[in-house]
Design an enzyme around this catalytic site. Structure first.
Site, mmCIF file in Angstrom:
data_model
loop_
_atom_site.group_PDB
_atom_site.id
_atom_site.type_symbol
_atom_site.label_atom_id
_atom_site.label_comp_id
_atom_site.label_asym_id
_atom_site.label_seq_id
_atom_site.Cartn_x
_atom_site.Cartn_y
_atom_site.Cartn_z
ATOM 1 C CG ASP A 202 -11.548 -6.986 7.285
ATOM 2 O OD1 ASP A 202 -10.998 -6.145 8.021
ATOM 3 O OD2 ASP A 202 -12.350 -6.672 6.388
ATOM 4 C CG ASP B 218 -6.513 -4.424 4.725
ATOM 5 O OD1 ASP B 218 -7.408 -4.373 5.592
ATOM 6 O OD2 ASP B 218 -6.604 -3.869 3.613
ATOM 7 C CE LYS C 148 1.852 -17.267 -1.348
ATOM 8 N NZ LYS C 148 1.260 -18.572 -1.058
ATOM 9 C CG ASP D 1 -0.936 -19.771 1.184
ATOM 10 O OD1 ASP D 1 -0.019 -19.563 2.009
ATOM 11 O OD2 ASP D 1 -0.741 -20.347 0.101
ATOM 12 C CE1 TYR E 61 -3.048 -3.028 0.372
ATOM 13 C CE2 TYR E 61 -3.735 -2.200 2.502
ATOM 14 C CZ TYR E 61 -3.850 -3.121 1.485
ATOM 15 O OH TYR E 61 -4.787 -4.115 1.591
HETATM 16 MG MG MG Z 1 -9.265 -3.403 5.933
#
Ligand code: MG
Ligand code: NAI
Length: 357
Positions: free
Chosen positions: A250, A246, A189, A222, A138
């Site tokens: 969630d 991120d 990863k 993963d 990001y």
């Molecule tokens: Mg988020």
């Protein structure tokens, strides 16, 4: 008496609904402490401001915020304004401009709130996710060329720097060290992403040597989703890149019962700038104005803010009040109850005043 100055930016959707009651709760829990005075200053930045002025906040917005001790933030996003405009117009400039590189996201199953995991009970899921908040996927690096042409190209370049990775690893190891289990899981990863992510792993290993009392392990992102779902009690402190964390946070919020209870703190660990405290959820257009937004995430991030400001006793009492109200079954619809935002708030205020008495 010490006066602490807090900027409140409720912004969009349910943001104003949860921040207004959040301020009531934070003020109430500080009432007993005659040594401090919290002063909130409100900013009307967000999508309404954008519709009037063409920008989400004024050009000198960061300059204005700089002098505050902390920022209490709601959510940004509106149905008629593109999400990249709202996010990059307000929230990300604050995170990046104030170098809030550590994003700290505690998640646990609060007694009274059911986890969708069949066998998980309070205590089985008690994590803190540390999200790298300044670079990674990001960073904003990339671009578009040949717009609208068949050969159009879009790139989104993930940036990993030695400085950036080292400081977030140190932060995460230190946080893990401060928790009873002293246990950190580094998410990666590096099997598929063989440059930045391999450097990430190497730096984790180097920083680990500075923390011999912290046990740590490494998980591919993963496989991490599987472990979070099937063995939640095998995890404690977790560090991951901006994108990975991120997504994982969630999932963590959902596994703990609802995204409406998940808080987050955007911290500048060096204290050069104000840090920012917010619920993880967005502006939730589907329930805006209905009076049923779950305020628990906003209360909890209020506790993170108090903690950051050195008001640890107040923070602990705030968490205890939330836990009591949830255990009593006073819950909003997203966690299976039928209480309104106001009713949950009043119950938490009662619990705080009983503790204050
Ligand atoms: Mg988020
Ligand atoms: P969202 O988090 O706003 O909503 C997802 C779902 O969770 C919805 O069904 C919503 O009703 C529910 N929900 C969220 N918070 C809740 C709460 N406190 N109580 C009860 N239910 C709650 O995510 P969505 O729908 O993807 O995004 C909506 C807007 O918010 C978009 O514009 C998005 O860009 C923005 N957004 C902003 C964030 C921020 O400001 N930090 C974070 C995430 C999304």
């Amino acid at each position: 008496m010490k006066r602490l100055h807090i900027a409140s930016i409720p912004a969009d959707g349910i943001g104003p609904e949860v921040i207004s009651v959040g301020i009531e709760i934070v003020q109430a829990v500080c009432e007993r402490n005659t040594n401090i005075d919290l002063e909130f200053t409100h900013f009307d930045w967000g999508s309404d401001y954008y519709r009037l002025h063409g920008v989400m906040m004024p050009a000198d917005g960061l300059e204005t915020l700089k002098k505050f001790d902390a920022i209490y933030f709601g959510a940004v996003g509106a149905p008629d304004v593109p999400d990249h405009v709202t996010l990059w117009g307000l929230r990300l400039p604050i995170c990046q401009g104030f170098d809030q590189y550590a994003n700290v996201r505690p998640t646990k199953i609060i007694p009274g709130i059911d986890s969708p995991l069949r066998n998980a009970e309070p205590g089985d899921l008690d994590w803190v996710i540390v999200r790298e908040n300044s670079e990674g996927e990001y960073s904003g690096n990339g671009g578009r060329t040949h717009r609208g042409m068949p050969e159009e190209v879009g790139t989104e370049v993930a940036i990993f720097t030695r400085v950036g990775v080292t400081r977030i690893m140190r932060y995460a190891f230190r946080l893990a060290q401060s928790r009873p289990r002293k246990y950190l899981t580094v998410v990666t990863k590096s099997n598929a992403q063989r440059h930045g992510m391999v450097m990430w792993d190497e730096i984790a290993e180097q920083v680990a040597a500075e923390f011999p009392d912290v046990t740590w392990d490494k998980m591919l992102v993963d496989a991490m989703t599987v472990r979070m779902t099937l063995q939640p009690d095998s995890l404690d402190t977790i560090v991951a890149t901006n994108l990975h964390a991120d997504i994982l946070s969630d999932l963590a919020g959902a596994l703990a019962g609802s995204i409406g209870v998940a808080p987050t703190a955007n911290i500048d660990p060096e204290g050069r700038f104000p840090s920012m405290f917010e619920p993880i959820h967005g502006s939730a257009f589907d329930i805006t104005g209905k009076g049923i937004a779950n305020p628990v995430a906003t209360f909890w991030t209020g506790a993170q803010m108090l903690d950051h400001l050195g008001l640890n006793d107040e923070a602990n009492r705030l968490i205890a009040a939330i836990e009591k109200v949830c255990a009593d079954g006073i819950l909003t619809p997203d966690v299976g109850g039928n209480a309104t935002t106001r009713q949950v708030t009043d119950a938490v205020l009662d619990a705080i005043r009983q503790m204050n008495a």
